[in-house]
Design an enzyme around this catalytic site. Structure first.
Site, PDB file in Angstrom:
ATOM      1  N   SER A 139       0.860  -1.187   0.000  1.00 42.46           N
ATOM      2  CA  SER A 139       0.000   0.000   0.000  1.00 42.46           C
ATOM      3  C   SER A 139       0.890   1.228   0.000  1.00 42.46           C
ATOM      4  CB  SER A 139      -0.898   0.014   1.243  1.00 42.46           C
ATOM      5  OG  SER A 139      -1.544   1.261   1.395  1.00 42.46           O
ATOM      6  N   TYR A 152      -1.286   0.416  10.801  1.00 42.03           N
ATOM      7  CA  TYR A 152      -1.493  -0.258   9.521  1.00 42.03           C
ATOM      8  C   TYR A 152      -0.351   0.074   8.557  1.00 42.03           C
ATOM      9  CZ  TYR A 152      -3.661  -1.149   4.943  1.00 42.03           C
ATOM     10  OH  TYR A 152      -3.929  -1.582   3.656  1.00 42.03           O
TER      11      TYR A 152
END
Length: 246
Positions: A139, A152
């Site tokens: 990501s 995260y």
């Protein structure tokens, strides 16, 4: 291609969209999801896309000891494996993770530790075959970790680094690793959140992923504009960066 596509995270919107697009090249699929997950609709979707065989399997990503035996069983029953797609993961709750160490650790365990375990076993299996591809979803959150979602983001940063190193280790082995770096994806995982600039959908991520996989590229950013954007963001002063939103 004659081999099987294994999707770890068979209910994942992105993972299923990738599998659907591969149905024109492959005929056998295994959708693996956590115990008790209903994969009926996903199975039907793949068959309608052209898959001849769609099997399902129970897979608990957090059970590290089970990874090796699980992959060996799938390969023995449905192999050889042409493509292994790692599509499992959790977003978690950043605010909760800042107060609850167990929740923070759970996010990192699923999004990094479990991925490392699966990738290591899968890479060894594909090396033994002498061919195959691994698809890893990193990501942009891991390219430069933001205060707004640092738990995260830190897991994705670790995964990105591990996958990059693994890709180098696999060079010359016949095994290919594709690292996908999407931005904000509008879907089930981010439901209720305001989309970030340059957002994409699971279908857009899947289109870019499969196109890159067929070209045997090493890295793909989704959308592509995020690559130069984050090159610039790396240069932002930390006092500015820490105020960046999710």
């Amino acid at each position: 291609m004659s081999g099987t596509v294994l999707v770890l995270g068979g209910r994942s919107e992105i993972g299923l969209a990738v599998a659907e697009r591969l149905a024109g090249d492959h005929r056998r699929f295994v959708l693996a999801a956590r115990p008790g997950a209903d994969l009926t609709a996903a199975t039907t979707q793949l068959r309608e896309a052209g898959a001849e065989t769609v099997e399902t399997a129970e897979f608990d990503a957090d059970d590290l000891a089970a990874h090796g035996p699980f992959l060996e069983k799938v390969a023995a029953e449905h192999g050889p494996l042409d493509v292994v797609v790692l599509a499992f993961g959790i977003l978690g709750d950043q605010a909760r993770a800042e107060e609850d160490a167990a929740h923070a650790a759970a996010i990192v365990h699923t999004d990094y530790v479990a991925q490392v375990g699966v990738l290591t076993h899968a890479a060894n299996l594909l090396r033994a075959q002498g061919h195959g591809s691994l698809v890893v979803f990193s990501s942009v959150a891991g390219v430069r970790v933001r205060r707004a979602n640092y738990v995260y983001g830190s897991a994705k940063a670790g995964l990105d680094g591990f996958a990059s190193g693994l890709a180098d280790a696999l060079h010359g082995s016949g095994v290919h690793l594709l690292l996908v770096r999407p931005g904000f994806v509008i879907g089930r995982m981010t439901e209720g959140m305001s989309p970030a600039p340059f957002s994409s959908t699971p279908d857009q991520v899947a289109d870019a992923t499969v196109a890159a996989l067929r070209k045997r590229r090493g890295v793909v950013w989704v959308p592509g504009v995020l690559r130069p954007v984050f090159f610039g963001m790396r240069l932002l002063p930390r006092a500015v960066w820490r105020r960046m939103p999710r």
